[in-house]
Design a protein around this motif. Structure first.
Motif, PDB file in Angstrom:
ATOM      1  N   LEU A 208      36.061  35.935  38.338  1.00 30.75           N
ATOM      2  CA  LEU A 208      37.278  35.609  39.086  1.00 30.75           C
ATOM      3  C   LEU A 208      38.366  36.646  38.846  1.00 30.75           C
ATOM      4  N   LEU A 209      38.455  37.140  37.602  1.00 25.92           N
ATOM      5  CA  LEU A 209      39.463  38.148  37.276  1.00 25.92           C
ATOM      6  C   LEU A 209      39.186  39.458  38.002  1.00 25.92           C
ATOM      7  N   LEU A 211      37.517  39.883  40.797  1.00 22.08           N
ATOM      8  CA  LEU A 211      37.765  39.706  42.227  1.00 22.08           C
ATOM      9  C   LEU A 211      39.264  39.719  42.520  1.00 22.08           C
ATOM     10  N   ALA A 212      40.052  39.070  41.668  1.00 18.83           N
ATOM     11  CA  ALA A 212      41.505  39.049  41.868  1.00 18.83           C
ATOM     12  C   ALA A 212      42.080  40.465  41.819  1.00 18.83           C
ATOM     13  N   VAL A 213      41.606  41.269  40.855  1.00 11.86           N
ATOM     14  CA  VAL A 213      42.076  42.654  40.747  1.00 11.86           C
ATOM     15  C   VAL A 213      41.663  43.450  41.984  1.00 11.86           C
ATOM     16  N   TYR A 215      40.938  42.373  45.053  1.00  9.79           N
ATOM     17  CA  TYR A 215      41.685  41.941  46.238  1.00  9.79           C
ATOM     18  C   TYR A 215      43.122  42.462  46.198  1.00  9.79           C
ATOM     19  N   TYR A 216      43.721  42.442  45.016  1.00  6.98           N
ATOM     20  CA  TYR A 216      45.095  42.938  44.880  1.00  6.98           C
ATOM     21  C   TYR A 216      45.157  44.432  45.218  1.00  6.98           C
ATOM     22  N   THR A 235      35.478  46.635  40.852  1.00  5.03           N
ATOM     23  CA  THR A 235      35.784  45.273  40.409  1.00  5.03           C
ATOM     24  C   THR A 235      35.187  44.213  41.329  1.00  5.03           C
ATOM     25  N   PHE A 558      40.053  39.959  52.896  1.00  5.71           N
ATOM     26  CA  PHE A 558      40.897  40.813  52.060  1.00  5.71           C
ATOM     27  C   PHE A 558      40.680  42.294  52.392  1.00  5.71           C
TER      28      PHE A 558
END
Length: 605
Positions: A208-209, A211-213, A215-216, A235, A558
């Motif tokens: 999850l971390l 993917l969050a990075v 997408y950001y 990532t 995204f």
């Protein structure tokens, strides 16, 4: 004798071999379709405004080669899963391992070479059909494209023959290293891999971390640029892998603990099957999710450019139609325009140095100009705005270029009273302007009107694109010539990636079907109805198709942030590409389910 036994075995599994053979044909056909674009440098460079298009396509070609390799591996596993027991029986009857190995090599090479040859021919036909369909439906202009391209044929044949030689060698090695008893009872070997709870939690958090990075970084690509793209790629790939390796297995475990879900129909058996497979499917599902995102993204961007081109034209000219010294046919055609929201008439006189306009007409119907706004690096038209007469009188005549022919644009402009205008020597000519609600809807009529304008003003045909002709249609043609190549490539390659990824998943599922026959036969013998078994299969395969599909869609949503730098609105009409893609993906799901049922329920009455 050995050859006769082999042919008898193949004949007994003819339906399964036809599935394998047709799959290999499609793989080589799709590979050829891609190579017909990727190896044609003239096509790539002349149909893309991106200077790096050639490199991008070479990278894509390598990626497709990797996909093809994975596809061959799973197709080869499917072949071996059907024949391992037969080969074990041959060896039990006294056949030497070396002879069996030669037989395997011959089967693999003959099937592979025949499929590649047929697939290449089919690829040429598919390329012709798909290209004609795209060109007719998208109103795009493509240069230097040929359905038959000899270098692509050679690359396809050489590449697949090498892959099948490698597959034959691997098959031989595996067979000679495998004991006879294991060949006979291979479908009874356990493959469950236990996973530590702490390891699972760590992987879920990391997934999850990551993917969050990723997408950001895609959202902030304008800030981080190339570094952001690299970080996002790494990532998101890692996050996708951890997601399938830990999170989905944990979710299935939670569902198994829910008694209401577990005890409904054959859900307990279906969840056990998924739990049993999910670990073995981790890499494949992660790969399919990434390829799903690439394929859907390519189709979305390709279709997006189709709607972007008219919008780009909107940002370049305030009027949909400008008739300067129109002939009667052009005036007649204007009656066919739909949704006309504004018109204006202007009298014009000119001499060797100056173009004259009436003050009263410009006050009554001000000249319109595009009003721009900024957004993500793309000039966006907010609409049109009237130009103040005082600006023109003070020497800013740039807005008048929208209603002038090229010969007038180099002359001075004077806005005079009616009395002064009447005193100017020379004939009075007419300029009529039209603004409609939807340029794309009126495009066929506007195209005809523009052709009449060229007849009335031959100078419009000179020069290149909008450099001599500032009309909206001329700007549309310019944008179309620049971006239609990307539109064609995106849609074409998206379909190719979809077919390859879905085929890989299909053969991965089918390669394990032989080991499931006994499970479904046992359920049938204890009284389970056939329709319940079919529902269980549909649910199990549905989950294996649905999980990478959901993750792929999220990646695309995204990922489209990247295209905000070069597109006006990459999210416009998303339902069109998504619908097309989901329908094609669903067809592969239905085909896989049907083939799987044919294998595992063959002995179930």
């Amino acid at each position: 004798m050995l050859l006769k036994l082999s042919l008898t075995g193949i004949k007994g599994r003819l339906k399964d071999y036809l599935v394998l053979f047709s799959g290999l044909i499609m793989a080589s056909a799709i590979f050829y379709m891609f190579e017909a674009l990727a190896t044609n440098k003239s096509f790539v460079t002349s149909n893309s405004p991106i200077s790096m298009a050639g490199i991008i396509f070479q990278i894509g070609s390598v990626l497709l080669g990797i996909i093809a390799l994975v596809y061959i591996i799973y197709a080869n596993n499917f072949l071996m899963s059907m024949r391992r027991r037969d080969y074990g029986m041959f060896m039990m009857l006294g056949a030497k391992g070396r002879k069996i190995a030669q037989l395997i090599a011959a089967e693999t090479l003959v099937i592979g070479t025949a499929a590649t040859l047929i697939g290449t021919v089919l690829g040429v036909g598919l390329t012709q059909i798909v290209s004609n369909l795209l060109l007719s439906q998208m109103d795009i202009q493509i240069k230097h494209f040929s359905p038959f391209y000899l270098p692509a044929v050679l690359v396809t044949l050489i590449f697949f023959i090498i892959l099948f030689i490698i597959a034959a060698v691997v098959n031989q090695f595996q067979l000679l290293k495998t004991p006879v008893l294991q060949l006979l009872h291979d479908d009874q070997q356990p493959n469950r891999v236990s996973q530590n709870k702490l390891s699972r939690i760590v992987q879920i958090v990391l997934g999850l971390l990551f993917l969050a990075v990723g997408y950001y970084m895609m959202i902030k690509v304008a800030t981080f640029q190339i570094m952001g793209l690299v970080v996002a790629l790494v990532t998101i790939v890692l996050g996708t892998y951890f997601l399938f390796n830990a999170l989905f297995g944990w979710l299935i475990t939670l569902l198994k603990r829910n008694s209401k879900i577990r005890n409904r129909g054959l859900n307990n058996f279906t969840l056990a099957q998924l739990s049993f497979r999910i670990k073995d499917y981790t890499k494949m599902l992660a790969l399919v999710a990434m390829l799903f995102a690439l394929a859907l993204g390519a189709i979305t961007v390709g279709i997006g450019y189709q709607s972007e081109i008219p919008e780009m034209a909107e940002t370049m000219a305030p009027y949909d139609v400008v008739l300067n010294q129109p002939n009667q046919e052009a005036l007649r055609l204007t009656k066919d325009l739909k949704g006309v929201k504004a018109t204006a008439n202007y009298d014009v006189k000119e001499d060797a140095k100056t173009v004259y306009y009436r003050t009263a007409q410009l006050e009554k119907s001000p000249i319109m100009a595009i009003q721009f706004g900024n957004g993500n690096g793309v000039a966006r038209a907010k609409g049109v705005k009237p130009v103040k007469l005082s600006e023109i009188q003070n020497g800013d005549s740039s807005s008048l270029r929208a209603i002038q022919v090229p010969s007038q644009s180099s002359k001075d402009v004077k806005v005079v009273s009616d009395a002064e205008f009447n005193q100017v020597a020379g004939a009075t000519t007419q300029v009529k302007t039209y603004r409609v609600k939807d340029f794309a809807v009126n495009l066929p009529v506007i195209k005809k009107i523009h052709a009449q304008q060229v007849i009335a003003n031959p100078e419009l045909a000179k020069g290149q694109g909008a450099t001599m002709d500032s009309s909206k249609y001329a700007n549309y043609k310019l944008a179309n010539s620049m971006f239609s190549g990307l539109e064609f490539m995106g849609f074409f390659l998206g379909i190719a990636f979809l077919a390859m990824l879905a085929s890989c998943l299909m053969f991965k599922i089918l390669s394990g079907a032989a080991s499931d026959v006994k499970r479904y036969t046992m359920l049938a013998k204890i009284g389970t109805r056939r329709n319940l078994l079919q529902q269980s299969i549909a649910k199990e395969i549905g989950v294996l198709f649905l999980l990478p599909g959901i993750v792929g869609v999220i990646h695309v949503l995204f990922g489209l942030q990247l295209f905000k730098l070069i597109m006006i609105d990459p999210y416009n009409d998303l339902w069109v590409p998504f619908s097309i893609f989901i329908i094609l993906y669903a067809i592969y799901y239905l085909l896989t389910t049907w083939l799987y049922k044919g294998i595992v329920l063959k002995e179930v009455k």
